[in-house]
Design a protein around this motif. Structure first.
Motif, PDB file in Angstrom:
ATOM      1  N   GLU A 286       0.402   7.359   4.592  1.00 41.72           N
ATOM      2  CA  GLU A 286       1.980   7.439   4.707  1.00 41.72           C
ATOM      3  C   GLU A 286       2.455   7.427   3.276  1.00 41.72           C
ATOM      4  OE1 GLU A 286       3.496   4.615   6.801  1.00 41.72           O
ATOM      5  OE2 GLU A 286       3.187   5.140   9.261  1.00 41.72           O
ATOM      6  N   PRO A 287       3.239   8.056   2.429  1.00 40.69           N
ATOM      7  CA  PRO A 287       3.928   8.129   1.675  1.00 40.69           C
ATOM      8  C   PRO A 287       4.032   7.249   1.019  1.00 40.69           C
ATOM      9  CG  PRO A 287       5.127   9.939   3.113  1.00 40.69           C
ATOM     10  CD  PRO A 287       3.773   8.746   4.008  1.00 40.69           C
ATOM     11  N   LEU A 288       4.627   6.033   1.679  1.00 43.92           N
ATOM     12  CA  LEU A 288       4.563   5.107   0.608  1.00 43.92           C
ATOM     13  C   LEU A 288       3.425   4.045  -0.041  1.00 43.92           C
ATOM     14  CD1 LEU A 288       6.617   3.136   0.139  1.00 43.92           C
ATOM     15  CD2 LEU A 288       6.437   1.640   1.900  1.00 43.92           C
ATOM     16  N   ALA A 289       2.216   4.250   0.979  1.00 40.51           N
ATOM     17  CA  ALA A 289       0.901   4.002   0.697  1.00 40.51           C
ATOM     18  C   ALA A 289       0.644   4.903  -0.432  1.00 40.51           C
ATOM     19  CB  ALA A 289       0.427   4.234   2.227  1.00 40.51           C
ATOM     20  N   VAL A 290       1.276   5.814  -0.653  1.00 39.66           N
ATOM     21  CA  VAL A 290       0.625   6.790  -1.483  1.00 39.66           C
ATOM     22  C   VAL A 290       0.874   6.066  -3.015  1.00 39.66           C
ATOM     23  CG1 VAL A 290       0.023   9.146  -2.468  1.00 39.66           C
ATOM     24  CG2 VAL A 290      -0.422   8.295   0.155  1.00 39.66           C
ATOM     25  N   ALA A 291       2.366   6.138  -2.801  1.00 40.99           N
ATOM     26  CA  ALA A 291       3.581   6.322  -3.799  1.00 40.99           C
ATOM     27  C   ALA A 291       2.795   4.675  -4.360  1.00 40.99           C
ATOM     28  CB  ALA A 291       4.662   6.093  -3.099  1.00 40.99           C
ATOM     29  N   LYS A 292       2.912   3.671  -3.873  1.00 38.10           N
ATOM     30  CA  LYS A 292       2.042   2.671  -4.539  1.00 38.10           C
ATOM     31  C   LYS A 292       0.977   2.275  -4.755  1.00 38.10           C
ATOM     32  CE  LYS A 292       4.622  -0.712  -1.127  1.00 38.10           C
ATOM     33  NZ  LYS A 292       5.039  -1.848  -0.133  1.00 38.10           N
ATOM     34  N   THR A 293       0.438   3.034  -4.524  1.00 40.00           N
ATOM     35  CA  THR A 293      -1.160   3.186  -4.837  1.00 40.00           C
ATOM     36  C   THR A 293      -0.835   3.805  -6.407  1.00 40.00           C
ATOM     37  OG1 THR A 293      -2.171   3.133  -2.711  1.00 40.00           O
ATOM     38  CG2 THR A 293      -3.834   4.812  -5.317  1.00 40.00           C
ATOM     39  N   LEU A 294      -0.060   4.632  -6.266  1.00 37.97           N
ATOM     40  CA  LEU A 294       0.047   5.458  -7.313  1.00 37.97           C
ATOM     41  C   LEU A 294       0.944   4.829  -8.677  1.00 37.97           C
ATOM     42  CD1 LEU A 294       1.441   8.801  -6.347  1.00 37.97           C
ATOM     43  CD2 LEU A 294      -1.374   8.535  -7.622  1.00 37.97           C
ATOM     44  N   ARG A 295       1.872   3.723  -8.415  1.00 32.84           N
ATOM     45  CA  ARG A 295       1.976   2.551  -9.283  1.00 32.84           C
ATOM     46  C   ARG A 295       1.050   1.817  -9.831  1.00 32.84           C
ATOM     47  NH1 ARG A 295       6.370  -1.893  -7.061  1.00 32.84           N
ATOM     48  NH2 ARG A 295       4.427  -2.251  -5.791  1.00 32.84           N
ATOM     49  N   ALA A 296       0.499   1.199  -8.593  1.00 31.17           N
ATOM     50  CA  ALA A 296      -0.888   0.337  -8.889  1.00 31.17           C
ATOM     51  C   ALA A 296      -2.047   0.767  -9.798  1.00 31.17           C
ATOM     52  CB  ALA A 296      -1.650   0.041  -7.820  1.00 31.17           C
TER      53      ALA A 296
ATOM     54  N   GLY B 263      -5.146  -3.369  -4.329  1.00 29.16           N
ATOM     55  CA  GLY B 263      -4.655  -4.710  -3.402  1.00 29.16           C
ATOM     56  C   GLY B 263      -3.499  -3.770  -2.737  1.00 29.16           C
ATOM     57  N   ILE B 264      -4.166  -2.652  -2.270  1.00 27.47           N
ATOM     58  CA  ILE B 264      -3.143  -1.954  -1.110  1.00 27.47           C
ATOM     59  C   ILE B 264      -3.504  -1.671  -0.056  1.00 27.47           C
ATOM     60  CG2 ILE B 264      -2.320   0.659  -0.792  1.00 27.47           C
ATOM     61  CD1 ILE B 264      -1.057  -0.871  -3.522  1.00 27.47           C
ATOM     62  N   ASP B 265      -2.811  -2.254   0.925  1.00 30.23           N
ATOM     63  CA  ASP B 265      -2.810  -2.026   3.003  1.00 30.23           C
ATOM     64  C   ASP B 265      -2.477  -0.807   3.563  1.00 30.23           C
ATOM     65  OD1 ASP B 265      -3.792  -2.391   5.427  1.00 30.23           O
ATOM     66  OD2 ASP B 265      -1.948  -4.225   5.127  1.00 30.23           O
ATOM     67  N   TYR B 266      -3.389   0.423   3.556  1.00 29.06           N
ATOM     68  CA  TYR B 266      -3.085   1.411   3.969  1.00 29.06           C
ATOM     69  C   TYR B 266      -3.385   1.294   5.724  1.00 29.06           C
ATOM     70  CZ  TYR B 266      -4.337   3.142  -0.053  1.00 29.06           C
ATOM     71  OH  TYR B 266      -4.955   4.390  -1.081  1.00 29.06           O
ATOM     72  N   THR B 267      -2.713  -0.092   6.136  1.00 24.79           N
ATOM     73  CA  THR B 267      -1.875   0.367   8.042  1.00 24.79           C
ATOM     74  C   THR B 267      -1.256   0.958   8.292  1.00 24.79           C
ATOM     75  OG1 THR B 267      -3.159  -1.199   7.602  1.00 24.79           O
ATOM     76  CG2 THR B 267      -2.058  -2.058   9.822  1.00 24.79           C
ATOM     77  N   PRO B 268      -1.283   1.634   8.776  1.00 25.74           N
ATOM     78  CA  PRO B 268       0.015   2.421   9.214  1.00 25.74           C
ATOM     79  C   PRO B 268       0.780   1.971   9.665  1.00 25.74           C
ATOM     80  CG  PRO B 268      -2.328   3.279  10.403  1.00 25.74           C
ATOM     81  CD  PRO B 268      -2.561   2.200   9.490  1.00 25.74           C
TER      82      PRO B 268
ATOM     83  N   ALA C 240       8.701   7.419  -8.084  1.00 21.72           N
ATOM     84  CA  ALA C 240       9.915   6.990  -8.570  1.00 21.72           C
ATOM     85  C   ALA C 240      10.790   6.186  -8.639  1.00 21.72           C
ATOM     86  CB  ALA C 240      10.804   7.865  -9.605  1.00 21.72           C
ATOM     87  N   GLY C 241      10.538   5.912  -7.715  1.00 18.85           N
ATOM     88  CA  GLY C 241      11.672   4.566  -7.770  1.00 18.85           C
ATOM     89  C   GLY C 241      11.647   3.102  -7.879  1.00 18.85           C
ATOM     90  N   LEU C 242       9.898   2.815  -7.551  1.00 17.97           N
ATOM     91  CA  LEU C 242       9.303   1.902  -7.507  1.00 17.97           C
ATOM     92  C   LEU C 242       8.791   1.586  -8.934  1.00 17.97           C
ATOM     93  CD1 LEU C 242       6.301   2.552  -4.568  1.00 17.97           C
ATOM     94  CD2 LEU C 242       7.846   0.503  -4.605  1.00 17.97           C
ATOM     95  N   LEU C 243       8.523   2.761  -9.720  1.00 22.23           N
ATOM     96  CA  LEU C 243       8.257   2.376 -10.945  1.00 22.23           C
ATOM     97  C   LEU C 243       9.365   2.184 -12.012  1.00 22.23           C
ATOM     98  CD1 LEU C 243       6.032   5.192 -11.627  1.00 22.23           C
ATOM     99  CD2 LEU C 243       5.107   2.390 -11.789  1.00 22.23           C
ATOM    100  N   GLY C 244      10.365   2.426 -11.285  1.00 16.43           N
ATOM    101  CA  GLY C 244      12.008   2.605 -11.835  1.00 16.43           C
ATOM    102  C   GLY C 244      12.175   4.178 -13.373  1.00 16.43           C
ATOM    103  N   TRP C 245      11.706   4.774 -13.023  1.00 14.37           N
ATOM    104  CA  TRP C 245      11.184   5.850 -14.059  1.00 14.37           C
ATOM    105  C   TRP C 245      11.876   7.228 -13.420  1.00 14.37           C
ATOM    106  CZ3 TRP C 245       5.381   7.642 -15.092  1.00 14.37           C
ATOM    107  CH2 TRP C 245       4.794   6.355 -15.251  1.00 14.37           C
TER     108      TRP C 245
END
Length: 273
Positions: free
Chosen positions: A105-115, A231-236, A153-158
């Motif tokens: 899901e998009p939030l998991a993708v965003a967290k992956t990119l942030r990591a 450290g990312i969990d992709y559980t929907p 952008a929100g997760l990174l504060g960019w």
């Protein structure tokens, strides 16, 4: 000579392996989603993102140090990365998930990119090795959610500039000028780096990967990671109850005059104004 205060840019371009845009979409027999046993290719908006990164390097050879592509997907997704490498990316990261796993899901993708960004920036020997610009498609054509860039952008504060139809890097000021597609025309904004940009259709026309570049892409490095490495969990977090095709259109009919039309509307229970 470029001013010493200007930081070298490292661009990260997320790309997605999605159902090819020319494929006629069908719902699978279980009605849990679409049939994915069809031709796949890079999401068209992500192709635009890769092209824009290559264009920025052509315009600012002394400022853009590297372009790195990243994808999250099954083993076959490496083909999508090779396409990005053939289009101009220098290296790639493949966050591999099982073939049977659902698309994150998009939030998991965003967290992956942030990591990934935080991982590289923490290991960077200097600012010149840090990722400070992310360019990705505004949406994927398979789910059409269009929120990953904003979440990142929100997760990174960019800073963020979405639906970009024009991008111009101001090296001296360390900022980016972007024209955004809006309903009324174009919205012009300036953002300080680091930032996230999502691309729209009018931004550019992606180049075709030439055979020599395709061959060179096979030798470019692709780092393989797993969700657990980051450290990312992709559980929907969302559950799809049912997916069905829209009802088939029924044939129309002809009427001889207005009176006959009104009569048929009345029969159908439709009151004429």
């Amino acid at each position: 000579m470029r001013p010493s205060a200007i930081r070298l840019l490292n661009i990260l371009v997320p790309v997605k392996r999605s159902v090819d845009y020319a494929v006629k979409i069908r719902v699978n027999p279980q009605q849990t989603g679409i049939d994915t046993n069809v031709k796949h290719s890079m999401n068209p908006f992500d192709e635009i993102a890769v092209e824009e990164a290559a264009i920025l390097r052509q315009k600012h050879k002394d400022a853009v140090k590297s372009i790195k592509a990243i994808t999250i997907g099954p083993p076959k997704s490496v083909d999508t990365l090779r396409t990005a490498l053939a289009m101009g990316a220098d290296s790639a990261i493949h966050v591999e998930i099982p073939e049977s796993a659902a698309s994150p899901e998009p939030l998991a993708v965003a967290k992956t990119l942030r990591a990934v960004i935080e991982r590289q920036n923490a290991a960077a020997a200097s600012d010149a090795d840090k990722i400070d610009l992310v360019i990705l498609g505004k949406q994927a054509i398979d789910d059409d959610l269009g929120v990953t860039g904003q979440m990142l952008a929100g997760l990174l504060g960019w800073s963020q500039a979405t639906f970009a139809s024009k991008v111009d890097l101001d090296v001296a000021k360390n900022e980016v000028f972007v024209v955004r597609e809006i309903d009324g025309g174009g919205d012009e904004i300036r953002c300080k780096l680091p930032m996230v940009i999502t691309t729209d259709l009018r931004l550019n026309v992606p180049r075709y990967a030439t055979l020599p570049n395709i061959m060179k892409a096979k030798k470019k490095p692709v780092e393989k990671l797993s969700p657990s490495d980051l450290g990312i969990d992709y559980t929907p977090q969302l559950e799809t109850l049912k997916v069905s095709e829209p009802p088939s259109r029924v044939g129309g009919g002809k009427v001889a005059n207005v009176d006959e039309l009104l009569a048929k509307l009345k029969e159908a229970g439709i009151q004429a104004a």
